[in-house]
Design a protein around this motif. Structure first.
Motif: not given
Length: 245
Positions: A15-26, A28-42
């Motif tokens: 969010a900080r590097e792209s200029g979007y808010s945390v919610q906007q990042v999520r 835009l990920e849901r909308l397919g603008v960015i690839p799905p993020a990897a998920r850690s074990s937690n």
């Protein structure tokens, strides 16, 4: 896989590097603008620099072609070959250049209409165009020109026993102005009003203002695309490599 891609980022970092808010990042990920993020074990999301580039590219691309087209294009760029992706980006530049050329021609047509008030111009048959020729010149369908005729916006002559349409200089000028106005987003009633006022001083001035606004909008969209260039290149080249998890 480059070293920069191996650095894992948190949602707040992206969010900080792209200029979007945390919610906007999520979102835009849901909308397919960015690839799905990897998920850690937690369950926490892990991003890479590719996601940041994609978000920055989306901002510029959305400014150039609109958010819906930008989302679709970015999704396709990630899976295309470099040659195909570069061609797709080039086509956007070509489209903007064509829109600019048409707006400039509309301005020229407007100036000619203004000059006709004092120096009427005789049309030459060699300057006339068929409906197919004019449609191709304006990048519209012939049915669009027929619709404009029905609405009283662009009136061609009828020649030969088959009543074929012939567009002389005045009709071509009117068509260029109508096309530019429609491209700016004006509805048919507004375009009809503007076209009806062209031979009035105030009408000419208002139309000139609208056309200049159109050129300014195209310039803004072009600059947005140029600013997205490096990030688009990063997205295109990242499509050749797997995203790290």
């Amino acid at each position: 896989m480059s070293g920069s891609q191996r650095v894992l980022l948190r949602t707040v970092d992206v969010a900080r590097e792209s200029g979007y808010s945390v919610q906007q990042v999520r979102d835009l990920e849901r909308l397919g603008v960015i690839p799905p993020a990897a998920r850690s074990s937690n369950g926490y999301r892990s991003y890479t620099s590719v996601h940041v580039h994609a978000l920055r590219a989306y901002r510029g691309l959305a400014g150039a072609v609109g958010p819906v087209a930008a989302r679709q294009m970015l999704a396709e760029l990630r899976t295309e070959t470099i040659a195909a992706a570069a061609s797709a980006i080039s086509s956007v530049h070509v489209r903007l250049a064509r829109e600019r050329d048409e707006a400039l021609r509309a301005q020229q047509a407007l100036r000619a209409i203004q000059d006709e008030t004092n120096t009427p111009e005789l049309e030459q048959a060699s300057d006339a165009m068929t409906i197919t020729e004019l449609a191709a010149a304006l990048d519209v369908r012939p049915s669009t020109l027929r619709f404009w005729e029905q609405e009283g916006l662009v009136i061609p002559e009828r020649v030969t026993s088959l009543r074929a349409r012939r567009y002389g200089i005045s009709a071509i000028r009117a068509a260029r102005i109508v096309a530019a106005l429609r491209g700016t987003g004006y509805g048919i009633p507004a375009v009809r009003e503007i076209m009806g006022s062209l031979h009035q001083l105030d009408g000419l001035g208002e139309t000139q203002r609208i056309l200049q606004q159109r050129l300014d909008q195209i310039a803004t969209r072009t600059v947005a695309l140029l600013r997205a260039g490096a990030d688009l290149a990063a997205v295109v080249t990242s499509g050749q490599e797997p995203i790290a998890g």
